[in-house]
Design a protein around this motif. Structure first.
Motif, PDB file in Angstrom:
ATOM      1  N   TRP A 133       0.859  -1.193   0.477  1.00 12.62           N
ATOM      2  CA  TRP A 133      -0.249   0.516  -0.384  1.00 12.62           C
ATOM      3  C   TRP A 133       0.972   1.085  -0.004  1.00 12.62           C
ATOM      4  O   TRP A 133       0.531   1.736   0.600  1.00 12.62           O
ATOM      5  N   ARG A 141      -7.616   1.293   1.591  1.00 17.00           N
ATOM      6  CA  ARG A 141      -7.233  -0.257   0.950  1.00 17.00           C
ATOM      7  C   ARG A 141      -6.936  -1.399   1.721  1.00 17.00           C
ATOM      8  O   ARG A 141      -7.480  -2.211   1.342  1.00 17.00           O
ATOM      9  N   ALA A 145      -9.251  -4.090   1.054  1.00 16.02           N
ATOM     10  CA  ALA A 145      -8.936  -5.605   0.900  1.00 16.02           C
ATOM     11  C   ALA A 145      -8.938  -6.753   1.809  1.00 16.02           C
ATOM     12  O   ALA A 145      -8.000  -8.123   1.273  1.00 16.02           O
ATOM     13  N   ASP A 147      -7.272  -7.355   4.402  1.00 17.54           N
ATOM     14  CA  ASP A 147      -6.183  -6.934   5.621  1.00 17.54           C
ATOM     15  C   ASP A 147      -6.380  -7.430   6.767  1.00 17.54           C
ATOM     16  O   ASP A 147      -7.218  -6.612   7.441  1.00 17.54           O
ATOM     17  N   HIS A 238     -17.988  -9.552   1.092  1.00 14.07           N
ATOM     18  CA  HIS A 238     -17.347  -8.181   0.149  1.00 14.07           C
ATOM     19  C   HIS A 238     -17.656  -6.636   0.197  1.00 14.07           C
ATOM     20  O   HIS A 238     -17.005  -5.685   0.068  1.00 14.07           O
TER      21      HIS A 238
END
Length: 348
Positions: A133, A141, A145, A147, A238
């Motif tokens: 990133w 982000r 994603a 993470d 998602h």
């Protein structure tokens, strides 16, 4: 030479940053000046911008903090030596005779001539575990994603985009309900702690600098408002990450179809949600409201993968156009939604 080992001459520090994320680090440096044996000789920030409904010129959080503490403030538009203003900005910076420059979400490109002006160069407070990133939106982000971890990297800046050698890292485990807003605040605090740690013994951390593995790098591009639009064919997991990653800005949204077809679909912001562990018991078209309950509004979503069942999302807080945010219970007692209603993408 270690900053903490210098007792006679204080290190001359320039701070460059603009938003609240940077202001947290500036506050820490102001409070720690004596302990770190530093002197904040100047603060650089973006020019005042128009903000709010009145579109009044507003100083950045970093500028406001600097003025509160009577620190000199510089707001150049550019450092390009090819233009007169940029050359003048370089000369002004050089006249401060900085030993080190601390940069946090400044928003202005620093050419090599500026990066090399301080004795010990420029250090960047970056809100990710580099080389993952690089770029403008690492907090968003990481959440989008999915993470499990992120953190802060203190980096020795070079001419690339977040490509410099890494001096120090702090890891943070991302909570399941983390939003961009909450993660931003935690990263801001960690960033402040990290830069104080590095300045306590700068020569030590510079001597142990670690080069980034460019093969592992990816880029956190700046978000666009259109990325907030929910695609209900995606899985509940998602979409739930999208809602958290877009909160508070630019925000996740969808459009509610008029069941009678008398008006265009109306925009609805989705402020919070949770994926349901079990799959749908009834197969319905994605985006369909399965049920409106006091605890949650269940909406049909797509599959996690081709060989799995469709999924369901529990919406817990919404905001209808022109209205205040409402909980699922308030929606249940109102008349904004009914079982069988349909959420869709932007109308064409």
């Amino acid at each position: 030479m270690s900053i903490e080992n210098q007792s006679s001459n204080k290190q001359r520090v320039i701070f460059a940053g603009t938003p609240e994320f940077a202001a947290i680090s500036l506050q820490a440096l102001i409070e720690q000046q004596e302990a770190l044996n530093i002197e904040l000789v100047a603060v650089y920030t973006q020019p005042d911008r128009k903000a709010g409904r009145g579109q009044k010129l507003t100083a950045s959080p970093v500028k406001q903090l600097a003025l509160e503490h009577n620190l000199p403030v510089e707001q150049p538009l550019t450092f390009k030596k090819s233009v007169e203003e940029g050359q003048a900005a370089r000369e002004t910076l050089a006249n401060y005779k900085p030993d080190v420059m601390i940069v946090a979400a400044y928003g202005l490109i620093l050419p090599v001539g500026v990066l090399e002006a301080p004795t010990y160069g420029c250090l960047n407070i970056h809100a990710s575990l580099l080389p993952r990133w690089r770029g403008a939106a690492p907090i968003h982000r990481a959440l989008l994603a999915g993470d499990e971890q992120t953190g802060i990297t203190i980096m020795q800046m070079d001419k690339g985009l977040d490509t410099g050698d890494m001096l120090y890292k702090v890891t943070y485990d991302i909570a399941a309900d983390e939003t961009t807003a909450s993660l931003h605040d935690k990263m801001a605090e960690l960033g402040a702690e990290a830069i104080v740690t590095v300045l306590k013994d700068l020569s030590h951390y510079q001597a142990q600098a670690e080069k980034q593995d460019d093969s592992l790098a990816n880029y956190a591009e700046k978000l666009s408002k259109s990325e907030g639009e929910i695609d209900w064919t995606q899985s509940a997991t998602h979409i739930e990450r999208q809602i958290r990653g877009m909160h508070p800005y630019p925000g996740a949204y969808t459009f509610l179809v008029d069941p009678e077809g008398k008006s265009e679909p109306k925009r609805v912001k989705v402020l919070s949600a949770m994926p349901v562990n079990a799959s749908q018991t009834t197969v319905v078209e994605t985006g369909t409201v399965i049920s409106v309950g006091k605890n949650a509004i269940l909406v049909a979503c797509g599959k996690e993968s081709a060989d799995q069942e469709a999924t369901t999302l529990r919406l817990t807080k919404l905001q209808f156009a022109g209205s205040k945010p409402v909980t699922a219970e308030q929606v249940c007692h109102g008349s904004q939604l009914d079982d069988g209603d349909k959420f869709v993408a932007a109308p064409e």
